[in-house]
Design an enzyme around this catalytic site. Structure first.
Site, PDB file in Angstrom:
ATOM      1  N   SER A  20      48.627 -69.471 -18.852  1.00  0.00           N
ATOM      2  CA  SER A  20      49.019 -68.769 -20.062  1.00  0.00           C
ATOM      3  C   SER A  20      48.097 -69.053 -21.249  1.00  0.00           C
ATOM      4  O   SER A  20      48.168 -68.348 -22.248  1.00  0.00           O
ATOM      5  CB  SER A  20      50.449 -69.147 -20.466  1.00  0.00           C
ATOM      6  OG  SER A  20      50.514 -70.538 -20.755  1.00  0.00           O
TER       7      SER A  20
ATOM      8  N   SER B 177      48.678 -73.767 -16.710  1.00  0.00           N
ATOM      9  CA  SER B 177      48.235 -72.871 -17.779  1.00  0.00           C
ATOM     10  C   SER B 177      46.968 -73.285 -18.506  1.00  0.00           C
ATOM     11  O   SER B 177      46.425 -72.495 -19.280  1.00  0.00           O
ATOM     12  CB  SER B 177      49.344 -72.672 -18.805  1.00  0.00           C
ATOM     13  OG  SER B 177      50.254 -71.733 -18.320  1.00  0.00           O
TER      14      SER B 177
ATOM     15  N   LYS C 161      45.920 -73.196 -29.124  1.00  0.00           N
ATOM     16  CA  LYS C 161      46.877 -72.225 -28.566  1.00  0.00           C
ATOM     17  C   LYS C 161      48.012 -72.008 -29.567  1.00  0.00           C
ATOM     18  O   LYS C 161      48.478 -72.961 -30.195  1.00  0.00           O
ATOM     19  CB  LYS C 161      47.403 -72.786 -27.239  1.00  0.00           C
ATOM     20  CG  LYS C 161      48.252 -71.838 -26.389  1.00  0.00           C
ATOM     21  CD  LYS C 161      48.597 -72.513 -25.053  1.00  0.00           C
ATOM     22  CE  LYS C 161      49.408 -71.642 -24.126  1.00  0.00           C
ATOM     23  NZ  LYS C 161      49.660 -72.301 -22.811  1.00  0.00           N
TER      24      LYS C 161
END
Ligand code: GLN
Length: 478
Positions: free
Chosen positions: A154, A178, A79
């Site tokens: 997310s 997330s 990420k």
């Protein structure tokens, strides 16, 4: 090469037995990325050249008959709020558009040492604030199961990349769900470790008392392998700790487990399709001898409200460092204050601004007691609810998302409905507990996940139960 069937174990085995080379594996995944990326937008950067070079190094090790590290040649994605030395780390924000990470996050360092090949950095909601991936400054990621749908957030890019076979494993951060939410929406496994089990050094902070880095993968066995690599005490993060004695083999056979079902997690606010999948999963687990106990987590319903006070408070403080001077983009003005104001006004997105304002407000003199302090007290109540529950049960089972994955654009103009996606995932973060989301069913082509939640540092139990569920109850990989 059938990329979808490749797991970590199969890659390492295949390299050792020379069934395929590291280069063939990497070429397969990189080709797939270049084929699909335009449509899915899972990545912010892709490291084609380095990935190929690393694969060559692995192949040289195989030729020299050297012992391979545990993740030799395994393509992973990170990420874009986790630092990889010498690479951009945007956190999905324009304010860090030009920021190059000066060091490796501890998690990344451990992955590199284990021989993993980092194929790229993945898209995310700006600074990990969001539940759909649509708050990224780099465009929304699409759900590989249906391109009209959001992949969840997310860690949108990490989940989509695994689901679309653009890598074998990926890493995200889970502050309120997330990792688990996009895993559920994309039909893969996503795990949030106990708070402190994994170092946060090199993770761009959102809400430091809640953030944890966790793995996303096709199956629970891969998630366990990835977690084992990244876990443990790190002197660069004072909240991290060694996994203690608790992290040993489970002494209880799976069939003797008692699983708690919070009545708050299957009621009115949960969409029927999701309740049906949960119910079917329970019935199958029951048939295999596992016992269930209905229980109550009476303060669970306050979780979202409590989170959206504590998190903005921490965000307002953590994001103060983006001032146009120390990091990233800058919009200089005549005075120092103008530089701060211009830079932050220009480069932060709306959701980030909303949280900074909310957080500043709830921490301000006169409002601190009414909001922030009260939210902290509610957080303690939620911690106590779980403690009580775990006196009676070994694990807790609940849906991951209260609804089916939603369409791109559906919640974009309604922040409150976006916040409600966190209803069932946020409690584990507020209480610091480990949790794992596993695929449990589908409605049409939209995946539905359920999550197991365990007492602190009982990751082993969590993986065993999830693995049992995956192999005995929903065998997909046979
Ligand atoms: N939906 C949560 C939020 O927007 C997700 C946070 C997270 O886990 N990073 O704050």
């Amino acid at each position: 090469m059938d990329l979808s069937s490749l797991t970590i174990g199969k890659i390492v085995q295949g390299l050792e037995s020379k069934k395929f080379s590291g280069q063939e594996i990497i070429d397969g995944f990189l080709d797939n990325i270049s084929k699909k990326e335009k449509k899915i937008n899972a990545f912010i950067s892709v490291f084609e050249k380095e990935a190929k070079e690393q694969a060559k190094t692995i192949d040289a090790m195989v030729s020299a008959k050297r012992k391979l590290p545990p993740l030799a040649g395994v393509p992973v994605a990170i990420k874009d709020n986790i630092l990889v030395k010498g690479k951009r780390a945007t956190a999905g924000s324009k304010i860090l558009d030009n920021y190059i990470a000066p060091y490796d996050a501890t998690v990344v360092k451990k992955l590199k040492e284990a021989g993993a090949i980092i194929v790229g950095k993945t898209n995310l909601d700006e600074f990990a604030m969001g539940a759909s991936g649509e708050y990224s400054a780099y465009g929304p990621t699409k759900n590989p199961n249906d391109l009209e749908y959001a992949p969840g957030g997310s860690s949108s890019g990490s989940a989509a990349a695994v689901a679309a076979n653009m890598c074998v494993g990926a890493f995200g951060s889970d502050t309120a769900g997330s990792v688990r939410q996009p895993a559920s929406a994309c039909g893969i496994v996503g795990m949030k470790p106990t708070y402190g089990a994994v170092s946060r050094y090199g993770l761009i902070a959102m809400a430091s008392s809640l953030d944890q880095i966790g793995p996303l993968s096709k199956n629970t066995e891969d998630a366990r392998i990835l977690f084992d690599i990244i876990k443990g005490r790190d002197e660069m993060d004072s909240t991290s700790c060694e996994m203690g004695r608790e992290y040993g083999a489970t002494d209880k056979p799976i069939k003797d487990l008692v699983i708690g079902l919070p009545k708050e997690c299957s009621g009115q606010g949960i969409q029927k399709e999701v309740r049906d999948v949960l119910e079917a999963s329970i019935q199958k687990l029951k048939q295999s001898g596992i016992k269930f106990e209905i229980l109550s987590l009476p303060h669970l319903g306050y979780g979202v409200a409590c989170y959206y006070i504590i998190t903005p408070a921490e965000v307002s403080s953590n994001l103060a460092r983006y001032d146009g001077i120390r990091y990233g983009m800058s919009e200089p003005g005549d005075e120092l204050l103008d530089t701060y104001v211009n830079t932050r006004a220009e480069y932060f997105g709306n959701e980030v601004k909303r949280r900074i304002m909310l957080g500043t407000y709830v921490l301000s003199a006169g409002y601190y007691d009414a909001y922030y302090l009260r939210a902290q007290k509610v957080r303690t109540k939620i911690v106590e609810d779980f403690k009580k529950a775990f006196e009676k049960v070994d694990l807790i089972l609940a849906p991951t998302l209260p609804t089916l994955p939603f369409k791109l654009g559906d919640r974009l103009d309604d922040p409150l409905s976006m916040y409600l996606a966190d209803l069932l995932t946020v409690p584990a973060n507020l209480a610091g507990l480990p949790a794992i989301s596993v695929p449990a069913g589908k409605s049409g082509n939209l995946p539905i996940g359920i999550q197991f939640i365990a007492p602190p540092f009982k990751e082993d139990l969590l993986f065993s139960a999830a693995n049992y569920f995956e192999n005995e109850i929903t065998p997909r990989h046979s």
